[in-house]
Design an enzyme around this catalytic site. Structure first.
Site, PDB file in Angstrom:
ATOM      1  N   HIS A  13       0.841  -1.206   0.000  1.00  0.00           N
ATOM      2  CA  HIS A  13       0.000   0.000   0.000  1.00  0.00           C
ATOM      3  C   HIS A  13       0.876   1.257   0.000  1.00  0.00           C
ATOM      4  CE1 HIS A  13      -3.230  -2.583   2.142  1.00  0.00           C
ATOM      5  NE2 HIS A  13      -3.666  -2.336   0.917  1.00  0.00           N
ATOM      6  N   LYS A  37     -16.973  -7.386   8.716  1.00  0.00           N
ATOM      7  CA  LYS A  37     -17.708  -7.490   9.984  1.00  0.00           C
ATOM      8  C   LYS A  37     -16.756  -7.493  11.165  1.00  0.00           C
ATOM      9  CE  LYS A  37     -22.311  -8.768   9.186  1.00  0.00           C
ATOM     10  NZ  LYS A  37     -22.681  -9.703   8.114  1.00  0.00           N
ATOM     11  N   ARG A  86      -1.371  -6.231  -8.403  1.00  0.00           N
ATOM     12  CA  ARG A  86      -0.121  -6.946  -8.082  1.00  0.00           C
ATOM     13  C   ARG A  86       0.174  -8.036  -9.104  1.00  0.00           C
ATOM     14  NH1 ARG A  86      -2.596  -8.149  -2.348  1.00  0.00           N
ATOM     15  NH2 ARG A  86      -4.277  -8.404  -3.837  1.00  0.00           N
ATOM     16  N   SER A 124      -3.105  -7.644   2.770  1.00  0.00           N
ATOM     17  CA  SER A 124      -3.491  -7.455   4.180  1.00  0.00           C
ATOM     18  C   SER A 124      -4.006  -8.770   4.764  1.00  0.00           C
ATOM     19  CB  SER A 124      -4.592  -6.400   4.294  1.00  0.00           C
ATOM     20  OG  SER A 124      -4.113  -5.155   3.879  1.00  0.00           O
TER      21      SER A 124
END
Ligand code: PNS
Length: 187
Positions: A13, A37, A86, A124
C-alpha cells in the site's frame, strides 16, 4: 483518491501511495469504514497508522468514507481512482469494479499502478493470517504496523472488544443500539 480497507496497511500500500503521490497533484487515501464485519484494526487505528506513515508526503491526505466510493470521490472533486494491481489474478476483480464505478460515474477514471515486484505477493489478508499464527511479517508491513500487530496478538480478547467499541464510535454510535431498545424521550 486511493480507496481501500487497509486492514492493516502493508508495504505494498505504502509503495503505491508513494508512486501515486509522484504523479498526482493531490492524493486522498480513503479507508472504507464498514468493509468487514470483524476487522483486525479499528478504522481509527488504520487512520492513525496511515497518517503517521505518510506524514512526509505533503500532497497525501488520509480520510475515511462510507457508502458508495464514487459518491465520496465526487464530494472530493476527485478525477481519478487509484488502485493497485499486483498480479494478473487481481485484474478480473479490479476490472469489474472499475467498470461498475464507470457505470455509476462516467467522469471518474480508474488508474492502475503496479507496486514494486517484491510486494507482489503481499496482501493485508495474508499479513493478518501470518501474524495471527505467530509468523514473522518483517519486511511486509512498516515497523509501526508490525508493532501494532504484535500488540494485537498478545492481547487478542481485550483488543477485539476494543475494536468493536472504537468502530461504533467511528460510525457515530449509529450501531450502539441496533435493536432500537433505547428508551424514547417523553413527548
Ligand atoms: O482494499 P479493498 O478491500 O480491496 O478495497 C475495496 C474497496 C473499498 C475499494 C471497495 O470495496 C469499495 O469501493 N467499497 C465501497 C462501496 C462501493 O462503492 N462499492 C462499489 C464498487 S464497484
Amino acid at each position: 483518491m486511493y480507496p481501500g480497507s487497509f486492514d492493516p496497511p502493508t508495504n505494498g500500500h505504502l509503495d503505491l501511495i508513494e508512486r501515486g503521490a509522484k504523479i498526482f497533484e493531490e492524493l486522498v487515501v480513503a479507508i472504507l469504514r464498514n468493509s468487514e464485519k470483524s476487522p483486525m484494526f479499528a478504522v481509527s487505528e488504520r487512520l492513525s497508522m496511515l497518517r503517521e506513515l505518510t506524514a512526509n508526503l505533503k500532497n497525501v491526505r488520509i480520510d475515511t468514507f462510507d457508502g458508495l466510493m464514487v459518491e465520496y470521490a465526487k464530494s472530493l472533486n476527485a478525477t481519478c481512482i487509484l488502485r493497485g494491481i499486483r498480479a494478473i489474478s487481481d485484474y478480473e476483480y479490479e476490472l469489474q469494479m472499475a467498470l461498475m464505478n464507470r457505470k455509476l460515474e462516467p467522469t471518474l477514471e480508474t488508474v492502475f499502478m503496479m507496486p514494486a515486484d517484491k510486494y507482489s505477493y503481499v496482501s493485508s489478508r495474508l499479513v493478518r493470517e501470518v501474524a495471527q499464527a505467530g509468523g514473522p511479517v518483517k519486511g511486509l508491513v512498516p515497523e509501526v504496523v508490525e508493532q501494532k500487530l504484535r500488540e494485537k496478538i498478545t492481547t487478542p480478547k481485550r483488543e477485539t472488544r476494543a475494536i468493536e467499541i472504537l468502530d461504533r464510535i467511528d460510525l457515530g454510535g449509529k450501531e450502539l443500539d441496533p435493536k432500537g431498545t433505547k428508551r424514547k424521550k417523553k413527548a
